[in-house]
Design a protein around this motif. Structure first.
Motif, PDB file in Angstrom:
ATOM      1  N   ILE A  48       0.833  -1.208   0.000  1.00 55.10           N
ATOM      2  CA  ILE A  48       0.000   0.000   0.000  1.00 55.10           C
ATOM      3  C   ILE A  48       0.867   1.259   0.000  1.00 55.10           C
ATOM      4  O   ILE A  48       0.599   2.221  -0.722  1.00 55.10           O
ATOM      5  N   LYS A  49       1.910   1.250   0.801  1.00 57.13           N
ATOM      6  CA  LYS A  49       2.796   2.418   0.861  1.00 57.13           C
ATOM      7  C   LYS A  49       3.440   2.696  -0.491  1.00 57.13           C
ATOM      8  O   LYS A  49       3.621   3.861  -0.885  1.00 57.13           O
ATOM      9  N   MET A  50       3.787   1.641  -1.234  1.00 58.90           N
ATOM     10  CA  MET A  50       4.364   1.845  -2.568  1.00 58.90           C
ATOM     11  C   MET A  50       3.310   2.329  -3.567  1.00 58.90           C
ATOM     12  O   MET A  50       3.591   3.173  -4.418  1.00 58.90           O
ATOM     13  N   LEU A  51       2.094   1.815  -3.463  1.00 56.95           N
ATOM     14  CA  LEU A  51       1.028   2.220  -4.387  1.00 56.95           C
ATOM     15  C   LEU A  51       0.585   3.659  -4.166  1.00 56.95           C
ATOM     16  O   LEU A  51       0.008   4.278  -5.063  1.00 56.95           O
ATOM     17  N   THR A  52       0.843   4.181  -2.972  1.00 56.10           N
ATOM     18  CA  THR A  52       0.386   5.537  -2.632  1.00 56.10           C
ATOM     19  C   THR A  52       1.536   6.541  -2.510  1.00 56.10           C
ATOM     20  O   THR A  52       1.306   7.695  -2.139  1.00 56.10           O
ATOM     21  N   GLY A  53       2.742   6.112  -2.802  1.00 52.75           N
ATOM     22  CA  GLY A  53       3.885   7.021  -2.772  1.00 52.75           C
ATOM     23  C   GLY A  53       4.421   7.325  -1.402  1.00 52.75           C
ATOM     24  O   GLY A  53       5.194   8.278  -1.222  1.00 52.75           O
ATOM     25  N   LEU A  54       4.044   6.527  -0.397  1.00 49.76           N
ATOM     26  CA  LEU A  54       4.539   6.759   0.964  1.00 49.76           C
ATOM     27  C   LEU A  54       5.912   6.152   1.204  1.00 49.76           C
ATOM     28  O   LEU A  54       6.551   6.448   2.209  1.00 49.76           O
ATOM     29  N   THR A  55       6.330   5.282   0.304  1.00 49.38           N
ATOM     30  CA  THR A  55       7.691   4.747   0.366  1.00 49.38           C
ATOM     31  C   THR A  55       8.170   4.535  -1.062  1.00 49.38           C
ATOM     32  O   THR A  55       7.368   4.293  -1.974  1.00 49.38           O
ATOM     33  N   ASN A  56       9.466   4.639  -1.261  1.00 49.16           N
ATOM     34  CA  ASN A  56      10.031   4.482  -2.598  1.00 49.16           C
ATOM     35  C   ASN A  56      10.004   3.021  -3.040  1.00 49.16           C
ATOM     36  O   ASN A  56      10.081   2.101  -2.219  1.00 49.16           O
ATOM     37  N   ILE A  57       9.897   2.829  -4.339  1.00 50.78           N
ATOM     38  CA  ILE A  57       9.932   1.496  -4.938  1.00 50.78           C
ATOM     39  C   ILE A  57      11.383   1.160  -5.276  1.00 50.78           C
ATOM     40  O   ILE A  57      12.096   1.977  -5.855  1.00 50.78           O
ATOM     41  N   SER A  58      11.804  -0.053  -4.925  1.00 49.63           N
ATOM     42  CA  SER A  58      13.179  -0.462  -5.250  1.00 49.63           C
ATOM     43  C   SER A  58      13.320  -0.755  -6.740  1.00 49.63           C
ATOM     44  O   SER A  58      14.324  -0.405  -7.367  1.00 49.63           O
TER      45      SER A  58
END
Length: 310
Positions: A48-58
């Motif tokens: 969810i954090k990756m889909l919403t921009g709350l954490t960076n994608i590796s």
């Protein structure tokens, strides 16, 4: 054909030498009510954090509204709402001031903000808490205000990570009705929950993640075709059965609340045992029904199958 509104392609998240999410592919259409299941630590919240921009994608790519997330983050964030496991509301502000602050962050001000706050609080019969500090709300009330704060700007997509934790059955029912109405107006809902009946009741499509990998993605009815249907006898009593007492009468069973679930039981023989069990325990039988596989049972089978294959 409905437009794909969220797409994750081979999305991975690494923390040092640990891979928390491993090559996830997800495709969600506009207007979907999408469920996301997985054991604790499987990667649900990180996804969810990756889909919403709350954490960076590796590695990999996420597109939302047809736009690359990493290049259009501000635009996308204005059109989504997020309710996580924790809240970012202020304990010393009143309910109204917290919601006004969140509305202002999204450019909703004045009479329009006041109107939305009043309407949302009315939905949950919380108008009496308008001027109560967030600190003094019950756990369930805090959870509802947290949900409302993520909706104040009328987003096109809402991400809900365990939204009904801490709510009693009545409050959960109100939330379900509210989310159904939102979805009926075209809002796309992405829901994670440990309440399997919640996912089964609300969602039309779902994905299951285990150890960072998607092991099922598709329609709710299709998951039931993956395993032969077990015949389940569901017995509801006027009180909760005790496991050690049930063991004296039944072999393949599960207890949940006031329900006793018997798997692959021969009906006539089972009814005789149920009658004896009822007399001994003084639990009155309210109803007996036959059921197919429950989502919870299918989930357990999927996880066990995936673990065996690794």
């Amino acid at each position: 054909m409905r437009e794909t509104i969220i797409r994750a392609e081979n999305v991975t998240k690494n923390y040092g030498g640990l891979t928390a999410v491993d090559g996830v592919d997800i495709s969600i259409h506009g207007g979907d009510f999408f469920g996301f299941l997985g054991p604790n630590g499987a990667g649900k919240t990180t996804t969810i954090k990756m889909l919403t921009g709350l954490t960076n994608i590796s590695s990999g790519q996420v597109t939302v509204f047809g736009k690359q997330l990493n290049k259009n983050l501000n635009y996308i964030k204005k059109r989504i709402g997020i309710t996580g496991e924790s809240t970012n509301l202020f304990p010393d502000l009143t309910v109204k001031d917290n919601l006004k602050f969140k509305a202002k962050m999204f450019g909703v001000r004045g009479k329009e903000a006041e109107k939305r706050i009043k309407n949302y609080l009315s939905e949950f019969n919380l108008n009496s808490k308008t001027n109560t500090k967030y600190l003094f709300l019950s756990k369930g009330q805090k959870r509802i205000i947290s949900i409302l704060s993520s909706l104040i700007h009328k987003p096109d997509i809402i991400f809900l990570d365990e939204p009904t934790i801490g709510l009693d059955i009545k409050a959960r029912g109100i939330v379900y009705g509210f989310l159904r109405r939102l979805n009926g107006k075209g809002v796309t809902v992405f829901l994670t929950s440990h309440y399997f009946e919640e996912i089964e009741l609300l969602c039309s499509n779902l994905a299951v993640i285990n150890k960072g990998r998607i092991i099922y993605s598709g329609k709710m009815e299709e998951i039931k075709k993956l395993f032969p249907s077990d015949k389940i006898l569901a017995v509801r009593f006027d009180g909760k059965p005790v496991e050690f007492e049930a063991q004296r009468y039944f072999e393949n069973f599960r207890i949940s609340g006031n329900f006793l679930y018997l798997r692959n039981a021969e009906v006539s023989g089972a009814l005789e045992k149920i009658s004896k069990f009822s007399k001994e325990t003084k639990l009155k039988v309210i109803e007996v029904n036959t059921e197919g596989n429950k989502l919870e049972d299918l989930f357990v089978k999927l996880i066990k199958k995936d673990d065996r294959e690794k």
